[in-house]
Design a protein around this motif. Structure first.
Motif, PDB file in Angstrom:
ATOM      1  N   TRP A  39      42.094  71.697  14.892  1.00 34.73           N
ATOM      2  CA  TRP A  39      41.595  72.762  15.783  1.00 34.73           C
ATOM      3  C   TRP A  39      40.097  73.001  15.585  1.00 34.73           C
ATOM      4  N   GLU A  40      39.657  73.084  14.312  1.00 34.20           N
ATOM      5  CA  GLU A  40      38.233  73.280  14.061  1.00 34.20           C
ATOM      6  C   GLU A  40      37.413  72.115  14.592  1.00 34.20           C
ATOM      7  N   LEU A  41      37.911  70.874  14.406  1.00 33.20           N
ATOM      8  CA  LEU A  41      37.200  69.705  14.929  1.00 33.20           C
ATOM      9  C   LEU A  41      37.138  69.733  16.449  1.00 33.20           C
ATOM     10  N   LEU A  42      38.256  70.116  17.101  1.00 34.70           N
ATOM     11  CA  LEU A  42      38.264  70.199  18.564  1.00 34.70           C
ATOM     12  C   LEU A  42      37.306  71.276  19.061  1.00 34.70           C
ATOM     13  N   VAL A  43      37.253  72.440  18.344  1.00 27.85           N
ATOM     14  CA  VAL A  43      36.319  73.489  18.739  1.00 27.85           C
ATOM     15  C   VAL A  43      34.883  73.001  18.628  1.00 27.85           C
ATOM     16  N   ALA A  44      34.557  72.329  17.508  1.00 28.40           N
ATOM     17  CA  ALA A  44      33.194  71.809  17.359  1.00 28.40           C
ATOM     18  C   ALA A  44      32.878  70.764  18.420  1.00 28.40           C
ATOM     19  N   ALA A  45      33.872  69.872  18.701  1.00 29.51           N
ATOM     20  CA  ALA A  45      33.658  68.855  19.731  1.00 29.51           C
ATOM     21  C   ALA A  45      33.503  69.495  21.102  1.00 29.51           C
ATOM     22  N   GLY A  46      34.328  70.534  21.394  1.00 25.13           N
ATOM     23  CA  GLY A  46      34.207  71.212  22.675  1.00 25.13           C
ATOM     24  C   GLY A  46      32.849  71.880  22.837  1.00 25.13           C
ATOM     25  N   ARG A  47      32.360  72.537  21.781  1.00 24.19           N
ATOM     26  CA  ARG A  47      31.033  73.149  21.866  1.00 24.19           C
ATOM     27  C   ARG A  47      29.948  72.103  22.081  1.00 24.19           C
ATOM     28  N   ALA A  48      30.065  70.972  21.347  1.00 17.13           N
ATOM     29  CA  ALA A  48      29.070  69.915  21.528  1.00 17.13           C
ATOM     30  C   ALA A  48      29.116  69.334  22.935  1.00 17.13           C
ATOM     31  N   VAL A  49      30.351  69.109  23.442  1.00 16.18           N
ATOM     32  CA  VAL A  49      30.472  68.568  24.811  1.00 16.18           C
ATOM     33  C   VAL A  49      29.931  69.554  25.826  1.00 16.18           C
ATOM     34  N   HIS A  50      30.230  70.862  25.629  1.00 16.52           N
ATOM     35  CA  HIS A  50      29.702  71.869  26.564  1.00 16.52           C
ATOM     36  C   HIS A  50      28.182  71.948  26.506  1.00 16.52           C
ATOM     37  N   ARG A  51      27.629  71.844  25.298  1.00 17.43           N
ATOM     38  CA  ARG A  51      26.187  71.990  25.164  1.00 17.43           C
ATOM     39  C   ARG A  51      25.423  70.757  25.637  1.00 17.43           C
ATOM     40  N   HIS A  52      25.958  69.553  25.314  1.00 16.77           N
ATOM     41  CA  HIS A  52      25.190  68.335  25.585  1.00 16.77           C
ATOM     42  C   HIS A  52      25.683  67.557  26.788  1.00 16.77           C
ATOM     43  N   VAL A  53      26.866  67.892  27.357  1.00 18.84           N
ATOM     44  CA  VAL A  53      27.389  67.113  28.485  1.00 18.84           C
ATOM     45  C   VAL A  53      27.627  68.003  29.694  1.00 18.84           C
ATOM     46  N   LEU A  54      28.509  69.010  29.531  1.00 19.72           N
ATOM     47  CA  LEU A  54      28.912  69.792  30.694  1.00 19.72           C
ATOM     48  C   LEU A  54      27.768  70.642  31.231  1.00 19.72           C
TER      49      LEU A  54
END
Length: 380
Positions: A39-54
């Motif tokens: 869950w923590e890894l997914l949250v970090a990945a989601g934040r990174a994807v939102h910040r750098h991709v979405l």
């Protein structure tokens, strides 16, 4: 792992709760901890994807595309619903209206107004003046007697044409015809309409008395009989069946299910929930510890060597470069001063007192500067 020897806090928990809690704790640690890490890894990945991709995708792709679509839709709507009416008004209605106004203004100014002025000046005004002169002269001696004779003739003609014919028509035509129509209507009412109406009323009464009333009474009796001997017993039986099913089946089953649900919640779900909460907190602490460990490993592997290199290598090298730069700059200044003295002569010499002492100081001005003492270096 030792079992907790203290009595349960609820007072009603026993060994069954302890036997359930220990395996649930083990399973929760083995399951919840990986889930928490993932869950923590997914949250970090989601934040990174939102910040750098979405977010860049939305800012640089979707938002311009939506703005372009909105502009295209607005332009299309204007092209279909606004611009045709604007063009029709601007290039058809307004020019046609202006042309009609110009034609009417020209017709009025060039035709109607001159014709009116001509008729007024050369026809109507002379004719009016002549009629006024004739009227003033002939009213007294000709028109007054003529008017009286014309009035009497008009009264006679009016009476002959508009009064006496209507009086004769009413007296000798309409009144006799009206009396004949009234007598005919009375005869028709007495010998035709009244017998027919009485016969129709008798027929309606007979149909009601000998057809509708017996049929209605039979239908009512049938409805009462169906309700009394069929619907009411069936309804009472159904109500009794529902009451019996509720009393002897649904209520015991519901009470049993309620007791089972209460027992399941009290002895299974509540301990499992407590264990899951505890496991979730433990997983959070373990993840925090892992994160701190990773930070410590990163500091040991990267940060501490980098600080040592900066402190023991780059800092001395920087100091040495600074000393070399200062020495070179002092040598260049001294060489420039020597060349200037050789070319232009020595500058004026100050008095010995002012040259030996500086203002407000007890140290000689030409005294050699002391060696630079650097700050004590912090030992690692």
């Amino acid at each position: 792992m030792e079992t907790d020897k203290r009595p349960p806090a609820g007072g009603g928990d026993g060994c069954l709760v302890g036997v359930i809690r220990i395996p649930v704790k083990i399973v929760a640690v083995l399951v919840v901890l990986p889930v928490r890490v993932v869950w923590e890894l997914l949250v970090a990945a989601g934040r990174a994807v939102h910040r750098h991709v979405l977010r860049p995708l939305y800012v640089h792709v979707l938002e311009p595309l939506l703005r372009a679509l909105g502009w295209l839709l607005t332009t299309l709507l204007k092209l279909v619903f606004v611009w045709p009416w604007v063009v029709l008004w601007r290039y058809v209605v307004v020019p046609v209206g202006q042309g009609l106004a110009w034609a009417w203004r020209g017709l009025y100014e060039q035709v109607l107004a001159p014709a009116g002025r001509f008729l007024t000046a050369y026809v109507l005004r002379p004719l009016g003046e002549a009629l006024a002169w004739i009227g003033r002269g002939g009213m007294r001696y000709l028109l007054a007697p003529l008017a009286k004779g014309i009035g009497w003739i008009g009264w006679a003609l009016g009476m002959t044409l508009f009064v006496w014919p209507w009086i004769g028509l009413w007296r000798y035509v309409l009144a006799p015809v009206g009396r004949g129509i009234a007598w005919l209507a009375a005869v028709v009412h007495r010998y035709v309409l009244r017998p027919v109406g009485l016969g129709f009323v008798w027929l309606v009464v007979a149909v009601y008395r000998y057809v509708l009333r017996p049929v209605g009474l039979g239908f009512v009796w049938l409805v009462v009989a169906v309700y009394r001997y069929l619907l009411r017993p069936v309804g009472l039986g159904f109500v009794w069946l529902v009451v019996a099913v509720y009393r002897y089946l649904l209520r015991p089953v519901g009470l049993g299910l309620a007791w089972l649900a209460g027992a399941l919640y009290r002895y299974v779900l509540a301990p499992v929930g407590q264990v899951l909460v505890w496991a979730w907190h433990v997983a959070g602490r373990i993840v925090g510890a892992l994160w701190r460990g990773l930070k410590w490993v990163g500091w040991v592997l990267v940060g501490w060597p980098a600080s040592r290199v900066y402190r023991h290598v780059l800092t001395p090298v920087g100091h040495a470069v600074r000393e070399v730069w200062r020495t070179g700059r002092a040598a260049v200044r001294e060489a420039r001063a020597t060349v200037r003295r050789a070319l232009f002569g020595a500058p004026p010499v100050e008095p010995s007192r002012s040259r030996a002492r500086t203002l407000g100081s007890t140290t000689a001005a030409d005294a050699a500067p002391a060696d630079e003492i650097s700050l004590p270096r912090r030992q690692g």
